[in-house]
Write a protein that holds these residues in place. Structure first.
Motif, mmCIF file in Angstrom:
data_model
loop_
_atom_site.group_PDB
_atom_site.id
_atom_site.type_symbol
_atom_site.label_atom_id
_atom_site.label_comp_id
_atom_site.label_asym_id
_atom_site.label_seq_id
_atom_site.Cartn_x
_atom_site.Cartn_y
_atom_site.Cartn_z
ATOM 1 N N MET A 1 38.851 38.196 43.856
ATOM 2 C CA MET A 1 38.122 37.966 42.613
ATOM 3 C C MET A 1 39.099 37.562 41.536
ATOM 4 O O MET A 1 40.158 38.157 41.386
ATOM 5 N N GLY A 2 38.774 36.562 40.746
ATOM 6 C CA GLY A 2 39.630 36.138 39.656
ATOM 7 C C GLY A 2 39.654 37.155 38.547
ATOM 8 O O GLY A 2 38.718 37.925 38.340
ATOM 9 N N GLY A 3 40.760 37.188 37.784
ATOM 10 C CA GLY A 3 40.881 38.165 36.717
ATOM 11 C C GLY A 3 39.803 38.048 35.667
ATOM 12 O O GLY A 3 39.362 39.043 35.097
ATOM 13 N N SER A 4 39.355 36.808 35.387
ATOM 14 C CA SER A 4 38.334 36.631 34.353
ATOM 15 C C SER A 4 37.049 37.321 34.742
ATOM 16 O O SER A 4 36.398 37.981 33.927
ATOM 17 N N ALA A 5 36.639 37.197 36.019
ATOM 18 C CA ALA A 5 35.390 37.813 36.451
ATOM 19 C C ALA A 5 35.483 39.335 36.415
ATOM 20 O O ALA A 5 34.557 40.013 36.003
ATOM 21 N N VAL A 6 36.621 39.883 36.852
ATOM 22 C CA VAL A 6 36.781 41.333 36.843
ATOM 23 C C VAL A 6 36.680 41.867 35.428
ATOM 24 O O VAL A 6 35.958 42.820 35.149
ATOM 25 N N LEU A 7 37.356 41.238 34.512
ATOM 26 C CA LEU A 7 37.398 41.752 33.147
ATOM 27 C C LEU A 7 36.065 41.598 32.459
ATOM 28 O O LEU A 7 35.603 42.506 31.763
ATOM 29 N N ALA A 8 35.410 40.455 32.639
ATOM 30 C CA ALA A 8 34.122 40.252 31.976
ATOM 31 C C ALA A 8 33.109 41.279 32.440
ATOM 32 O O ALA A 8 32.370 41.852 31.638
ATOM 33 N N ALA A 9 33.075 41.556 33.744
ATOM 34 C CA ALA A 9 32.115 42.530 34.259
ATOM 35 C C ALA A 9 32.434 43.919 33.741
ATOM 36 O O ALA A 9 31.544 44.672 33.354
ATOM 37 N N ALA A 10 33.706 44.285 33.709
ATOM 38 C CA ALA A 10 34.066 45.620 33.252
ATOM 39 C C ALA A 10 33.736 45.822 31.791
ATOM 40 O O ALA A 10 33.198 46.855 31.394
ATOM 41 N N LEU A 11 34.071 44.834 30.965
ATOM 42 C CA LEU A 11 33.793 44.962 29.539
ATOM 43 C C LEU A 11 32.304 44.989 29.268
ATOM 44 O O LEU A 11 31.828 45.739 28.412
ATOM 45 N N LEU A 12 31.546 44.170 29.979
ATOM 46 C CA LEU A 12 30.107 44.136 29.760
ATOM 47 C C LEU A 12 29.483 45.465 30.142
ATOM 48 O O LEU A 12 28.672 46.018 29.396
ATOM 49 N N GLY A 13 29.858 46.021 31.279
ATOM 50 C CA GLY A 13 29.307 47.300 31.682
ATOM 51 C C GLY A 13 29.686 48.404 30.714
ATOM 52 O O GLY A 13 28.867 49.256 30.375
ATOM 53 N N ALA A 14 30.922 48.405 30.233
ATOM 54 C CA ALA A 14 31.336 49.432 29.292
ATOM 55 C C ALA A 14 30.590 49.313 27.986
ATOM 56 O O ALA A 14 30.198 50.314 27.379
ATOM 57 N N ALA A 15 30.373 48.081 27.518
ATOM 58 C CA ALA A 15 29.670 47.899 26.254
ATOM 59 C C ALA A 15 28.230 48.369 26.353
ATOM 60 O O ALA A 15 27.712 49.032 25.461
ATOM 61 N N LEU A 16 27.575 48.039 27.455
ATOM 62 C CA LEU A 16 26.185 48.461 27.611
ATOM 63 C C LEU A 16 26.079 49.974 27.721
ATOM 64 O O LEU A 16 25.180 50.587 27.154
ATOM 65 N N ALA A 17 27.003 50.609 28.427
ATOM 66 C CA ALA A 17 26.935 52.057 28.573
ATOM 67 C C ALA A 17 27.225 52.759 27.261
ATOM 68 O O ALA A 17 26.591 53.755 26.911
ATOM 69 N N ARG A 96 43.632 40.438 31.634
ATOM 70 C CA ARG A 96 43.110 39.484 32.617
ATOM 71 C C ARG A 96 44.224 38.963 33.517
ATOM 72 O O ARG A 96 44.063 38.882 34.742
ATOM 73 N N ARG A 97 45.342 38.617 32.908
ATOM 74 C CA ARG A 97 46.452 38.098 33.717
ATOM 75 C C ARG A 97 46.986 39.170 34.678
ATOM 76 O O ARG A 97 47.324 38.882 35.839
ATOM 77 N N ALA A 98 47.057 40.417 34.198
ATOM 78 C CA ALA A 98 47.553 41.495 35.054
ATOM 79 C C ALA A 98 46.593 41.744 36.224
ATOM 80 O O ALA A 98 47.021 41.908 37.376
ATOM 81 N N LEU A 99 45.296 41.757 35.938
ATOM 82 C CA LEU A 99 44.319 41.968 37.009
ATOM 83 C C LEU A 99 44.309 40.813 37.995
ATOM 84 O O LEU A 99 44.112 41.007 39.197
ATOM 85 N N THR A 100 44.520 39.594 37.489
ATOM 86 C CA THR A 100 44.543 38.430 38.380
ATOM 87 C C THR A 100 45.675 38.553 39.392
ATOM 88 O O THR A 100 45.500 38.267 40.583
ATOM 89 N N GLU A 101 46.842 39.006 38.943
ATOM 90 C CA GLU A 101 47.969 39.166 39.861
ATOM 91 C C GLU A 101 47.700 40.254 40.898
ATOM 92 O O GLU A 101 48.155 40.156 42.047
ATOM 93 N N LEU A 102 46.935 41.275 40.525
ATOM 94 C CA LEU A 102 46.693 42.397 41.428
ATOM 95 C C LEU A 102 45.643 42.088 42.495
ATOM 96 O O LEU A 102 45.781 42.514 43.643
ATOM 97 N N VAL A 103 44.602 41.362 42.140
ATOM 98 C CA VAL A 103 43.451 41.251 43.040
ATOM 99 C C VAL A 103 43.283 39.876 43.676
ATOM 100 O O VAL A 103 42.454 39.720 44.579
ATOM 101 N N THR A 104 44.034 38.864 43.239
ATOM 102 C CA THR A 104 43.883 37.536 43.824
ATOM 103 C C THR A 104 44.223 37.558 45.307
ATOM 104 O O THR A 104 45.279 38.041 45.718
#
Length: 251
Positions: A1-17, A96-104
């Motif tokens: 998964m790309g870093g952008s997708a991981v971060l967008a989903a996490a932030l959106l879920g946190a904001a809604l909760a 985002r850049r850090a997550l991209t390096e971890l999960v790509t």
């Protein structure tokens, strides 16, 4: 998964909760969300404030909040100043850049297939000005291009777009509007192109042509009249036969 997708989903879920509040049983629950996303594609940054499923404000990452509706009051200048929001955006990009390096290469990249629907803003009448609305749903990541065509020819005049609005299912929606004066034979299409893989989704709208029922209605009226006349004639014929039968019995 790309870093952008991981971060967008996490932030959106946190904001809604975080935005959900406990409401009394007799009151309807509402959700206020502030969603920040960052990604390699354009737009690289996005920040939206929504109430339930409606967008209220959008931050342009320059200096101001833009209201979705013109009659909304301005954003309070002392609440979340632009320097604070730019600091959050910088943190978002670093994360985002850090997550991209971890999960790509370890997990697949999340991508939604956009769903487009075209409909007129008011009941369509040939020759009368109207506005076509293209509703694009299930957008993830929020990086699509929306274009209009008339009979296959691109149209850019009279086109307006809205910003991305986050939804509770961790996706985004977007609206596009086209000012039109529908005519017979027109074929309008809304083309949604997803950035990165150049895949497109197309939705069509064709104005309904009113049917000329003049000759058909005249034929129907004539047939009804003939049937009534035939019924009266048969009734008179039946009465005459009854009278003749009675005279034959008497004489």
């Amino acid at each position: 998964m790309g870093g952008s997708a991981v971060l967008a989903a996490a932030l959106l879920g946190a904001a809604l909760a975080a935005a959900s509040t406990d409401a009394p049983p007799e009151a309807a629950a509402h959700t206020v969300s502030e969603v920040l996303f960052c990604q390699p594609e354009a737009p690289s940054l996005g920040l939206a404030l929504t109430f339930d499923a409606d967008q209220l404000f959008w931050f342009d990452f320059l200096s101001r909040w833009t209201p979705q509706l013109p009659d909304l009051p301005p954003w309070p200048p002392g609440l979340e100043t632009p320097p604070q929001l730019l600091q959050d955006a910088t943190f978002c990009q670093h994360l985002r850049r850090a997550l991209t390096e971890l999960v790509t290469g370890l997990i697949p990249e999340a991508r939604g297939v956009p769903v487009a629907t075209v409909f007129p803003q008011a009941p369509a009448v040939l020759g009368q000005p109207n506005t076509l609305v293209c509703l694009v749903e299930n957008i993830f990541p929020p990086a699509v291009t929306v274009g209009w065509r008339l009979r296959g020819v691109p149209v850019t005049r009279g086109v307006t777009h809205t910003h991305y609005t986050p939804t509770a299912d961790l996706a985004f929606v977007r609206f596009s509007y086209l000012a039109v004066t529908p005519a017979a034979g027109d074929v309008y299409s809304c083309v949604v192109t997803r950035e990165g893989d150049n895949s497109s989704v197309v939705a069509y709208w064709v104005p309904a042509v009113p049917q000329d029922n003049g000759p058909a209605e005249e034929l129907e009226t004539a047939l009804c009249g003939a049937a009534m006349a035939l019924g009266v004639l048969l009734g008179l014929l039946g009465v005459a036969m009854m009278v003749l039968a009675r005279r034959g019995e008497r004489g």
